[in-house]
Write an enzyme that holds these catalytic residues in place. Structure first.
Site, short mmCIF file in Angstrom:
data_model
loop_
_atom_site.label_atom_id
_atom_site.label_comp_id
_atom_site.label_asym_id
_atom_site.label_seq_id
_atom_site.Cartn_x
_atom_site.Cartn_y
_atom_site.Cartn_z
N ASP A 217 -5.46 -3.07 -2.50
CA ASP A 217 -6.89 -3.05 -2.84
C ASP A 217 -7.10 -3.54 -4.27
OD1 ASP A 217 -5.53 -0.75 -3.63
OD2 ASP A 217 -7.18 0.63 -3.22
N LYS B 70 0.88 -1.17 0.00
CA LYS B 70 0.00 0.00 0.00
C LYS B 70 0.92 1.22 0.00
CE LYS B 70 -4.14 1.89 0.26
NZ LYS B 70 -5.15 1.75 -0.81
N ASP C 94 -6.83 -15.92 2.43
CA ASP C 94 -8.20 -16.43 2.60
C ASP C 94 -9.03 -16.17 1.34
OD1 ASP C 94 -7.66 -17.20 5.24
OD2 ASP C 94 -9.61 -16.48 5.96
MG MG Z 1 -5.61 -16.14 8.32
#
Ligand code: MG
Ligand code: IPM
Length: 342
Positions: free
Chosen positions: A212, A179, A240
């Site tokens: 993002d 970022k 994830d």
């Molecule tokens: Mg995790």
């Protein structure tokens, strides 16, 4: 000589997927397993998620195989109370496991289990290389006078060593995620990754992506990625997200590695699934694939690792589906299906 593996079954479904995995490993090599309580189980027994004795045993082992930790029983926002996750963080820091590898490769047999359309995920084969012992996870934090803060902090040396792992793991391209338009640590990250690239790995393609945008591209064009190299918190979140490309987080293994000679920790990416613990319905495949990563990265047993991975692939191809994949196979049936193909 037997290879010494410390096992940390942990909580919830952890012990249920660990036990059959050790049986499978026993067919592939000569291992000595030594179990230690970890996470919530260790809090119950000793008042702390990771005892000094367990950490010492892990240090002395050739590799560590971990199930999962946590559960509602130990959920608390009391900062003074022990939490199962402290075991994970303590183990990572205690062993110096700075590199977390999370491969994501949706199998053709499971393309239809993904929430994304088949055309979109087809051919995806990526690796998240997550920095694991720095950043906001380990920076100074405190709560005072109705405010709280967590500090994100990285040194050049910490960025260099994880960048090398990323470049060495790449087939063609490293996408470094940061970022840098906002954070100073990200600007140092980008500069350092660029320098390591120019000095040591000019043959690998390097691109920089803001986090993002990376979150968006992971869904829009997952096939584009080879290695995603990123810092601790971004890697936690993006891994994830990437897991869902495969249709279930129940399929994803991980390896956490330190310097040469340090035992690695191998564990599924998923949690302890307290909602299904004890029902015999846990998907053991991520645990088995983590054992395969242990064979490959921990012991250089390439052939055995590949055999185990391909047995999992073929079991899925021949129709094996646990509940997380929309089927009704039990843990035991899943293990039997894998063994048939091993
Ligand atoms: Mg995790
Ligand atoms: C993971 C987990 C851990 C993390 C938690 C349980 C502390 O989400 O391994 O990804 O955030 O690193």
């Amino acid at each position: 000589m037997a290879r010494r593996v410390v096992t940390l079954p942990g909580d919830g479904i952890g012990p249920e997927i660990m036990a059959p995995t050790l049986d499978v490993l026993g067919r592939l090599g000569d291992f000595e397993f030594e179990a230690h309580p970890f996470g919530g189980a260790a809090i119950d027994a000793h008042g702390t998620a990771l005892t000094d004795e367990t950490l010492a045993a892990c240090r002395a082992a050739d590799a560590v195989l971990l199930g999962a930790v946590g559960g509602p029983r130990w959920d608390t926002t009391d900062p003074a109370a022990p939490r199962p996750e402290q075991g994970l963080l303590g183990l990572r820091k205690g062993l110096g496991l700075f590199a977390n590898l999370r491969p994501v490769r949706p199998l053709p047999a499971l393309y239809d289990a993904s929430p994304l359309r088949r055309e979109r995920i087809e051919g995806t084969d990526l690796l998240v290389v997550r920095e694991l012992t720095g950043g906001i996870y380990f920076g100074q934090r405190a709560r005072e006078d109705g405010r709280a803060y967590d500090t994100c902090d990285y040194s050049v040396g910490e960025i260099e060593r994880i960048a090398r792992v990323g470049f060495r793991s790449a087939r063609s391209r490293v996408t470094s995620v940061d970022k840098a338009n906002v954070l100073e640590t990200s600007r140092l990250w980008r500069e350092t990754v660029g320098r390591v690239h120019g000095d040591e790995f000019p043959q690998v393609q390097l691109e920089h992506l803001l986090v993002d945008n990376a979150a968006m591209q992971l869904i829009a064009a997952p096939r584009h990625f080879d290695v995603i190299l990123t810092e601790n918190l971004f890697g936690d979140i993006l891994s994830d997200e990437a897991a869902m490309l495969t249709g279930s987080i129940g399929l994803l293994p991980s390896a956490s590695l330190g310097d040469e000679g340090t035992p690695g920790v191998f564990e599924p990416v998923h949690g302890s699934a307290p909602d299904i613990a004890g029902t015999g319905r846990a998907n053991p495949l991520a645990m088995l694939l983590s054992a395969a990563l242990m064979l490959r990265h921990g012991f250089g047993m390439q052939d055995e690792a590949a055999a185990l991975e391909s047995a999992v692939d073929r079991a899925l191809e021949s129709g094996l589906r646990t509940a997380d994949l929309g089927g009704d196979a039990t843990t035991e049936q899943a293990m039997r299906a894998v063994l048939e193909h091993l």
